[in-house]
Design a protein around this motif. Structure first.
Motif, short mmCIF file in Angstrom:
data_model
loop_
_atom_site.label_atom_id
_atom_site.label_comp_id
_atom_site.label_asym_id
_atom_site.label_seq_id
_atom_site.Cartn_x
_atom_site.Cartn_y
_atom_site.Cartn_z
N MET A 283 0.60 -1.46 0.11
CA MET A 283 0.12 0.00 0.16
C MET A 283 0.82 1.00 0.12
SD MET A 283 -3.47 -0.68 -0.33
CE MET A 283 -3.70 0.85 1.21
N PRO A 284 0.17 1.50 -0.50
CA PRO A 284 1.20 3.36 -0.28
C PRO A 284 0.96 4.09 1.02
CG PRO A 284 -0.71 3.67 -2.35
CD PRO A 284 -0.74 2.63 -1.17
N ASN A 285 2.17 4.95 1.02
CA ASN A 285 2.72 5.29 2.24
C ASN A 285 1.52 6.82 2.92
OD1 ASN A 285 4.28 3.83 3.28
ND2 ASN A 285 5.92 4.42 1.92
N ARG A 289 -7.79 5.65 0.19
CA ARG A 289 -9.23 4.93 -0.49
C ARG A 289 -9.66 3.87 -1.14
NH1 ARG A 289 -12.22 10.13 -3.06
NH2 ARG A 289 -10.13 9.59 -4.25
N VAL A 290 -9.86 2.75 -1.14
CA VAL A 290 -9.30 0.94 -1.28
C VAL A 290 -10.75 0.04 -2.01
CG1 VAL A 290 -8.28 -1.14 -1.38
CG2 VAL A 290 -7.48 1.27 -0.01
N HIS A 309 -6.64 2.91 5.74
CA HIS A 309 -7.35 2.90 4.92
C HIS A 309 -9.07 3.15 4.80
CE1 HIS A 309 -3.07 3.30 3.07
NE2 HIS A 309 -3.36 1.97 4.27
N GLU A 310 -9.24 3.57 3.74
CA GLU A 310 -10.84 3.77 4.01
C GLU A 310 -11.37 2.36 2.54
OE1 GLU A 310 -14.71 6.22 1.89
OE2 GLU A 310 -12.80 6.89 2.18
N VAL A 311 -11.56 1.66 2.90
CA VAL A 311 -12.17 -0.37 2.49
C VAL A 311 -13.30 -0.40 1.94
CG1 VAL A 311 -11.40 -2.28 1.72
CG2 VAL A 311 -10.51 -0.65 3.07
N ASP A 312 -14.00 -0.21 0.61
CA ASP A 312 -15.73 -0.18 0.25
C ASP A 312 -14.76 -1.58 0.04
OD1 ASP A 312 -16.21 1.89 1.13
OD2 ASP A 312 -16.23 2.83 -1.17
N ALA A 313 -15.75 -2.70 -0.39
CA ALA A 313 -15.74 -4.03 -0.67
C ALA A 313 -16.53 -4.41 -1.86
CB ALA A 313 -15.50 -5.19 0.52
N ILE A 314 -16.60 -5.34 -3.01
CA ILE A 314 -16.93 -6.09 -3.56
C ILE A 314 -17.16 -8.15 -3.04
CG2 ILE A 314 -18.09 -7.17 -5.40
CD1 ILE A 314 -16.72 -4.59 -6.92
N GLN A 344 -17.99 3.46 -8.31
CA GLN A 344 -18.17 5.23 -8.68
C GLN A 344 -16.30 5.37 -9.45
OE1 GLN A 344 -18.82 8.87 -6.35
NE2 GLN A 344 -17.88 10.14 -7.49
N PRO A 345 -16.29 5.50 -10.88
CA PRO A 345 -15.25 5.94 -12.16
C PRO A 345 -14.50 7.03 -10.86
CG PRO A 345 -17.07 5.73 -13.31
CD PRO A 345 -17.73 5.64 -11.98
N GLY A 346 -13.06 6.61 -10.75
CA GLY A 346 -12.22 7.86 -10.60
C GLY A 346 -12.31 7.63 -9.05
N ARG A 347 -13.07 6.79 -8.60
CA ARG A 347 -12.86 7.07 -6.73
C ARG A 347 -12.29 6.50 -6.16
NH1 ARG A 347 -16.24 8.07 -2.52
NH2 ARG A 347 -15.77 6.92 -0.50
N TYR A 348 -11.23 5.59 -6.25
CA TYR A 348 -10.70 4.90 -5.38
C TYR A 348 -8.89 5.06 -5.90
CZ TYR A 348 -14.71 2.63 -3.66
OH TYR A 348 -16.30 2.13 -3.86
N ASP A 349 -8.03 5.03 -4.96
CA ASP A 349 -6.22 5.36 -5.27
C ASP A 349 -5.93 4.19 -5.46
OD1 ASP A 349 -6.89 8.33 -4.43
OD2 ASP A 349 -7.07 7.65 -2.36
#
Length: 473
Positions: A283-285, A289-290, A309-314, A344-349
């Motif tokens: 992960m980046p330091n 948003r994951v 980190h903020e994590v969303d999941a499928i 949502q497109p472009g939402r996640y780092d």
């Protein structure tokens, strides 16, 4: 009319004698049934004049002992109404028989009521030892019968089974019951208790409306803290299962993680993986948003949440998602048949592909379809199973020697792609990614070797790892 039951209990050597006596005392205490008991043993034993002891191994392998019950049941199929087989430490109560017969009266003819196994800790809390590794509830199997919800749990083994006379006759007629002792996806000991479901055409389902009534106590309580799922977490999954009859979209799964292999279940997708330290290291330091694709019970994702980190999941399916939710993972409201519509497109780092690509027909197309989820400078992480590790190579050599040529790893034949660092990087290149870094989950026992070799041996000693990549602009 009195219902007659024939019980066969496998008891090798002089182990578990106290448990056998507990089982005998329980069966003798049945008030509504006439019960005859046969102890299967490799040596002569005396459990009293009313207990028959059948001495002899079907083959020279000690684990073949449980198969001795098959011919006994076949020979006496017309003399009893109910047949029970169990290992010598699995406790079946009179209420279990009643519950089985109640389910038998409402289930379709090709379905049969089965059981889970649980253990009880010092505080009295239950832990379901049937639940571990690749085994999980199959959402597509849920059905209503007699006003109650039943579902298949993919671990067919509960160290015991109950069959009515009709179901036993179906098993015998199928040709899969009176067979030589064998192993396959289950070892020989477990195969003796699972063949009615895996070889005889019966679909095992468990009453999830009353799961505790369809669970057998594993008397030694020896797996607590090693494998299994606490009841409090299982209850979350059960609550979701109970909603499926009125919500058909919950029946879908992200992948079919059951590999076409007759000799082993180890290639199936695990639903209870430990946290991958390689993912956290990749992960980046900074706080990110994951989006995790292929989330199981959520330990890897929970480790990222713990890092801030903020994590969303499928998720793999909507039932295992309840375990992930309990670990503070935000599960996206998605139809798993069309998971791309969830983000949502472009939402996640960071986009994490969590051990799902090998089970996709086209991993490259999967990578491309999720690429829009990343922000402009986003990074992709692919958690992978390293088939190039020496321990994996050794296992496959042993499997090939025992079972002949292997098709596992050829997707068209088995439903799983072979993976290793190079294969994953090739997929990523074809999907438009570059700038690769690879991190490995080196076992504790090999850490010294890894350090002495300046990590040059990690690809040979680590069974899992993570590749990090960025999109080529």
């Amino acid at each position: 009319m009195i219902v007659k039951i024939l019980v066969a209990i496998a008891n090798y050597g002089d182990s578990n004698t106290s448990y056998v006596q507990t089982l005998i005392d329980t069966y003798r205490g049945f008030s509504r049934y006439q019960v005859d008991i046969v102890i299967l043993s490799n040596v002569d034993k005396n459990f009293g004049t009313s207990i028959e002891v059948a001495v002899g191994l079907p083959t020279s392998n000690p684990w073949s002992l449980p198969f001795a019950h098959r011919q006994i049941f076949a020979d006496r199929q017309d003399d009893y109404d109910v047949f029970i087989y169990s290992e010598d430490d699995t406790h079946i109560l009179e209420t279990h028989v009643e519950n089985y017969l109640g389910a038998e009266a409402v289930l379709p003819p090709d379905h049969v009521a089965g059981f889970m196994r649980h253990e009880i800790d010092a505080s009295g809390a239950w832990h379901y030892s049937t639940v571990h590794a690749t085994y999980h509830w199959d959402p597509s199997s849920v059905l209503l019968a007699g006003g109650e919800v039943f579902a298949n749990f993919t671990n067919e083994h509960s160290a015991a089974y109950i069959l009515s006379r009709d179901k036993l006759k179906r098993c015998i007629a199928s040709g899969g019951f009176l067979v030589q002792p064998h192993s396959g996806r289950y070892d020989m000991l477990c195969s003796a208790a699972t063949d009615p479901y895996t070889r005889c055409g019966l679909k095992k389902v468990i009453n999830v409306s009353r799961l505790s009534d369809f669970s057998l106590h594993h008397l030694p309580n020896k797996y607590i803290g090693r494998i299994g799922l606490p009841k409090v977490e299982m209850d979350l999954q059960i609550e979701k299962l109970l909603t499926i009859p009125k919500n058909d979209h919950l029946r879908t799964s992200l992948i079919d993680g059951t590999v076409k292999s007759d000799h082993s279940s180890r290639y199936d997708r695990s639903y209870f993986t430990p946290a991958f330290a390689s993912v956290a290291r990749a992960m980046p330091n900074r706080r990110c948003r994951v989006l995790s694709v292929g989330c199981d019970m959520g330990k890897t994702e929970a480790a990222l949440v713990a890092q801030g980190h903020e994590v969303d999941a499928i998720p793999l399916d909507h039932v295992i998602a309840e375990s992930a939710k309990s670990r503070d993972i935000m599960i996206l409201d998605a139809a798993l048949s069309d998971p791309i519509s969830a983000f949502q497109p472009g939402r996640y780092d960071v986009l994490l592909m969590n051990l799902c690509l090998p089970y996709m027909s086209s991993p490259i197309d999967m990578l491309r379809s999720f690429s829009p989820a990343l922000s402009r400078d986003g990074q992709l992480l692919v958690a992978f199973w390293n088939w190039s590790a020496e321990s994996e190579k050794r296992k496959r050599r042993e499997e090939k020697k025992k079972f002949g040529p292997l098709t596992v790893g050829e997707y068209a034949e088995s439903g799983i792609h072979r993976t290793d660092p190079q294969i994953v990087r090739d997929w990523l290149k074809q999907a438009g990614y570059g700038a690769f870094s690879t991190y490995f989950d080196v076992p504790e026992k090999h850490r010294l070797l890894s350090n002495l070799c300046l990590k040059l041996m990690d690809s040979r000693i680590a069974v899992t790892g993570t590749v990090r990549a960025t999109a080529v602009q």
